[in-house]
Design a protein around this motif. Structure first.
Motif, short mmCIF file in Angstrom:
data_model
loop_
_atom_site.label_atom_id
_atom_site.label_comp_id
_atom_site.label_asym_id
_atom_site.label_seq_id
_atom_site.Cartn_x
_atom_site.Cartn_y
_atom_site.Cartn_z
N SER A 1 -11.07 6.35 -14.46
CA SER A 1 -11.65 5.03 -14.25
C SER A 1 -10.56 3.96 -14.18
O SER A 1 -9.65 3.92 -15.02
N GLY A 2 -10.67 3.09 -13.15
CA GLY A 2 -9.71 2.01 -12.97
C GLY A 2 -8.52 2.37 -12.12
O GLY A 2 -7.72 1.49 -11.78
N GLU A 3 -8.37 3.65 -11.74
CA GLU A 3 -7.22 4.08 -10.95
C GLU A 3 -7.54 4.06 -9.46
O GLU A 3 -8.70 4.16 -9.04
N MET A 4 -6.46 3.93 -8.67
CA MET A 4 -6.61 4.01 -7.22
C MET A 4 -6.54 5.47 -6.79
O MET A 4 -5.72 6.24 -7.28
N LEU B 1 0.83 -1.20 0.00
CA LEU B 1 0.00 0.00 0.00
C LEU B 1 0.87 1.25 0.00
O LEU B 1 0.60 2.21 -0.74
N LEU B 2 1.92 1.25 0.82
CA LEU B 2 2.81 2.40 0.85
C LEU B 2 3.47 2.62 -0.51
O LEU B 2 3.70 3.75 -0.93
N ASN B 3 3.78 1.52 -1.19
CA ASN B 3 4.33 1.64 -2.54
C ASN B 3 3.31 2.24 -3.50
O ASN B 3 3.65 3.04 -4.38
N GLU B 4 2.04 1.84 -3.33
CA GLU B 4 0.98 2.38 -4.19
C GLU B 4 0.83 3.89 -3.98
O GLU B 4 0.47 4.62 -4.90
N LEU B 5 1.10 4.34 -2.74
CA LEU B 5 0.96 5.75 -2.43
C LEU B 5 2.18 6.56 -2.85
O LEU B 5 2.34 7.71 -2.46
N ASP B 6 3.06 5.94 -3.64
CA ASP B 6 4.28 6.60 -4.08
C ASP B 6 4.39 6.47 -5.61
O ASP B 6 5.10 5.61 -6.12
N ARG B 7 3.70 7.32 -6.32
CA ARG B 7 3.70 7.25 -7.78
C ARG B 7 3.33 8.61 -8.38
O ARG B 7 3.12 9.59 -7.67
N TYR B 8 3.25 8.65 -9.71
CA TYR B 8 2.88 9.89 -10.40
C TYR B 8 1.37 9.97 -10.55
O TYR B 8 0.69 8.95 -10.73
N VAL B 9 0.86 11.18 -10.49
CA VAL B 9 -0.59 11.39 -10.57
C VAL B 9 -0.87 12.55 -11.52
O VAL B 9 0.02 13.36 -11.83
N TRP B 10 -2.12 12.61 -11.97
CA TRP B 10 -2.56 13.71 -12.83
C TRP B 10 -3.21 14.78 -11.96
O TRP B 10 -4.01 14.49 -11.08
N VAL B 11 -2.83 16.03 -12.23
CA VAL B 11 -3.40 17.15 -11.49
C VAL B 11 -3.86 18.22 -12.47
O VAL B 11 -3.42 18.27 -13.63
N GLU B 12 -4.75 19.07 -11.99
CA GLU B 12 -5.25 20.18 -12.79
C GLU B 12 -4.52 21.45 -12.34
O GLU B 12 -4.70 21.92 -11.21
N ARG C 1 -4.94 15.29 2.34
CA ARG C 1 -3.78 14.61 2.90
C ARG C 1 -3.21 13.64 1.87
O ARG C 1 -3.95 13.08 1.06
N ILE C 2 -1.89 13.42 1.95
CA ILE C 2 -1.24 12.49 1.04
C ILE C 2 -0.34 11.55 1.84
O ILE C 2 0.03 11.83 2.98
N GLY C 3 0.01 10.41 1.22
CA GLY C 3 1.01 9.50 1.77
C GLY C 3 0.66 8.97 3.14
O GLY C 3 -0.46 8.53 3.41
N LEU C 4 1.65 9.01 4.04
CA LEU C 4 1.47 8.48 5.39
C LEU C 4 0.46 9.28 6.20
O LEU C 4 0.03 8.83 7.26
N ASN C 5 0.08 10.46 5.72
CA ASN C 5 -0.87 11.29 6.45
C ASN C 5 -2.32 10.93 6.14
O ASN C 5 -3.22 11.46 6.78
N THR C 6 -2.55 10.07 5.14
CA THR C 6 -3.91 9.63 4.83
C THR C 6 -4.34 8.57 5.83
O THR C 6 -3.53 8.01 6.57
N ARG C 7 -5.63 8.30 5.84
CA ARG C 7 -6.13 7.24 6.73
C ARG C 7 -5.46 5.90 6.40
O ARG C 7 -5.03 5.17 7.30
N ALA C 8 -5.37 5.60 5.11
CA ALA C 8 -4.75 4.33 4.71
C ALA C 8 -3.27 4.31 5.07
O ALA C 8 -2.74 3.28 5.51
N GLY C 9 -2.58 5.44 4.90
CA GLY C 9 -1.17 5.51 5.24
C GLY C 9 -0.92 5.32 6.73
O GLY C 9 -0.01 4.61 7.14
#
Length: 658
Positions: A236-239, A202-213, A290-298
């Protein structure tokens, strides 16, 4: 070099080393040094959690192992060339055990030989040697405790029981014990490994590139460059990799990774979404909170990795009880033998094995509760804090953190009062205002302290403690650390998107006071399960060992089955079942959610305009605008007594018309 042993068990250490988080060279050198130790079977470094996790052969002295690990830490920190031979131990025949199921080899062999001994008329010596080999870990742990820690442990009783049963020719019972215990240990190890792998993935999943506006255009950036207030595009299909609020779009999301609920939910503008959820269909624009370790999942992954579950009073009491009961139990067995001459009855008390099943079931339940809580928006720092929450009978609130215009605040206070929890209000505001707040909340005027310095607030908390009450303090402010240190449990609301201050015991991730009631409910339910597990283990064992073993002469095989069966039920069945039915606790509401669900049509001001109106600096607004007490703070400074809220979507300040 700073380090801390956060968890240890036979054959495994987890050590927190802050330098791992930012020094890859140190991490590489440390990993190489620890891997060079011949008794080490596995080394993992989790830089995000600043942790070194080492598995080693459980027949190796734990004290010596820790000394070797500390030597490696110091050597890696000093950046000196270390001769690996200094760390190699005599005994090259020590074989690393990669697969824990291999530990069942000797126990399975001993049980097989014990079952076939009579039908095949096998020589007793062969069976005895097989049982001795299977029981070697017990003997080693017992010797390690006596020689290095200078005190007996529960393995001494087990070793004595297995030895005496074997001497009597009762081969099946001790052989069966080694098999059942090893099966439990292997299942436990596999469960721990699976949990840690899931956390790591999960921590690896939270470490990637994302699309932003950005400025009306979609751009791809690394998630580490995201900031609170950015707009992230999820297709669609993304975490979903952040905690935030949907500001545009519509979709169907799967939240099973976080909530365990397999039913997809429809998500649209104004709703909160959380990291690890998967967008099954649709497209969302999410305002980042929140992002990364600061999220609920993190935070859940971090708790699963660190497992801060071994500081409970009930666990410490149980451990002390077991330690103090070992020698008296040995003496009891000797006395029974002298009185009856029956060795079976004499050694039956040695199976009062509450030293493994109870603490393991405690840690299993506590960890489940901590992870459950953070997934529902409540970060509880450790098992000891969870235990204290379950016994709270007085809560001191700083008025400044109460969102008085929120119906959730009224609901939370009513729930706490219905549970016979005394509510106290403290503040530096004038007494007339404090009494108005008390009347609005239904708090007795005698429980209000207004216009007092923080030292008097500390005295209030200490006075309640002197009355024997378990006190929680809910507050914020410059003197928060001083006041929080006095309470049994300190509770605050997340003021920023960053991981909360480690000195705070409980952090409500949303500005919803019901988080306090949720935390207490989770703690009480966890303690109920712990008490159920304790009864599940203790009561059948007492009946079997005293009634069955000492008086009725029941076959020791049944003792083994009861002993391990109850521990299995407590650890793997009762201890790991869901704390609550689905939706037992209503979801907490974030400030962004409330703003988006009920935006006012009243006046909207830019930051500079509001700062000029209130007579404060623009920087003051930036630092305070996301705090739950912001409306009260602005109302006290506004020339018309207007309370203002920050709208993160429009980046404007709004107020509700009277």
């Amino acid at each position: 070099m700073s380090y801390q042993v956060v968890h240890s068990t036979f054959g495994r250490y987890r050590i927190r080393i802050p330098q791992l988080a930012h020094d890859s060279d140190f991490a590489s050198k440390l990993k190489a040094l620890v891997e060079s130790l011949v008794f080490v079977t596995e080394v993992r470094i989790n830089a995000q959690a600043s942790s070194l996790i080492v598995s080693y052969q459980d027949n190796f002295c734990s004290t010596t192992a820790l000394e070797k690990f500390v030597s490696c830490i110091q050597a890696a920190a000093d950046c000196v060339e270390i001769s690996l031979t200094e760390f190699l131990l005599e005994g090259e025949d020590l074989k690393p055990e990669v697969n824990q199921w291999k530990d069942l080899g000797f126990p399975a062999l001993s049980l097989t030989l014990a079952l076939l001994a009579a039908p095949l008329e096998l020589p007793p010596l062969i069976v005895i040697l097989a049982i001795a080999g299977a029981a070697t870990p017990w003997f080693n742990r017992a010797a390690d405790s006596l020689l290095n820690q200078h005190q007996p442990n529960i393995d001494l009783l087990d070793s004595a029981w297995m030895t005496m049963q074997t001497v009597q020719g009762q081969f099946i019972a001790p052989a069966l014990k080694t098999v059942l215990v090893e099966v439990r240990r292997t299942l436990r190890g596999n469960t721990t490994q699976t949990r840690e792998e899931q956390s790591f993935n999960l921590l690896n999943e939270l470490d990637r590139y994302v699309w932003v506006e950005l400025e009306g255009e979609e751009q791809q950036i690394h998630i580490s460059n995201l900031q609170q207030g950015d707009r992230m595009i999820v297709k669609s299909g993304e975490m979903i990799l952040v905690d935030g609020i949907v500001v545009d779009g519509y979709g169907l999301i799967d939240t099973q990774n976080l909530t365990g609920n397999s039913t997809p939910i429809v998500c649209s503008e104004g709703q909160d979404v959380f990291a690890s959820s998967i967008l099954l269909e649709g497209r969302l624009c999410v305002l980042v909170n929140r992002i990364g370790l600061n999220t609920r999942a993190g935070l859940a992954a971090l708790l699963a990795e660190l497992a801060p579950v071994h500081d409970t009073k009930i666990g410490a009491f149980q451990a002390e009880f077991v330690t103090n009961a070992i020698l008296p139990t040995l003496a009891l067995g000797g006395t029974i033998y002298l009185m009856t001459g029956n060795i079976g009855a004499a050694i039956s008390p040695y199976q009062f094995d509450f030293g493994s099943g109870i603490p393991i079931s405690i840690s299993t339940t506590v960890l489940q509760a901590l992870i459950y809580a953070v997934r529902h928006g409540i970060y509880i720092r450790s098992g000891g804090i969870l235990e204290a929450l379950a016994h709270i009978d007085a809560i001191v609130f700083d008025i400044d953190v109460l969102a008085l215009d929120s119906p959730e605040t009224m609901e939370a206070i009513a729930i706490l009062q219905s549970q016979n929890i005394d509510i106290y209000l403290v503040s530096g505001v004038p007494e007339s205002i404090a009494l108005d707040v008390a009347t609005q909340l239904g708090v007795h005027p005698h429980y209000v302290c207004a216009e007092v310095p923080f030292t008097q607030k500390i005295n209030l908390i200490r006075g309640l403690q002197h009355q024997g009450k378990t006190v929680a303090f809910v507050g914020d402010g410059e003197d928060e650390a001083v006041r929080l240190a006095c309470a049994h449990v300190s509770i605050s609301f997340a003021k920023t998107s960053q991981i909360p201050d480690p000195t705070t015991d409980v952090v409500i991730l949303e500005d919803d006071l019901r988080g306090v009631t949720h935390a207490i409910a989770i703690a009480k339910r966890a303690m109920e399960i712990i008490y159920e597990n304790t009864a599940t283990i203790v009561i059948p064992n007492l009946f079997m060992q005293i009634g069955g073993g000492m008086f009725l002469g029941v076959n020791p095989v049944y003792n083994v089955i009861v002993n391990n069966g109850t521990a299995f039920v407590a650890e793997f069945l009762n201890g790991s079942r869901p704390l609550f039915e689905t939706n037992f606790l209503p979801p907490l509401k974030s400030s962004s959610q409330r703003i988006s669900q009920g935006k006012s049509n009243g006046k909207a001001l830019k930051q500079g305009e509001l700062a000029k109106r209130l007579g404060v600096s623009s920087q003051s607004l930036t630092s305070k605008r996301l705090k739950p007490e912001f409306p009260i703070w602005t109302q006290a400074r506004d020339p018309e007594g207007i309370a203002w809220n920050f709208d993160p979507v429009a980046k404007r300040y709004r107020h509700s018309p009277a």
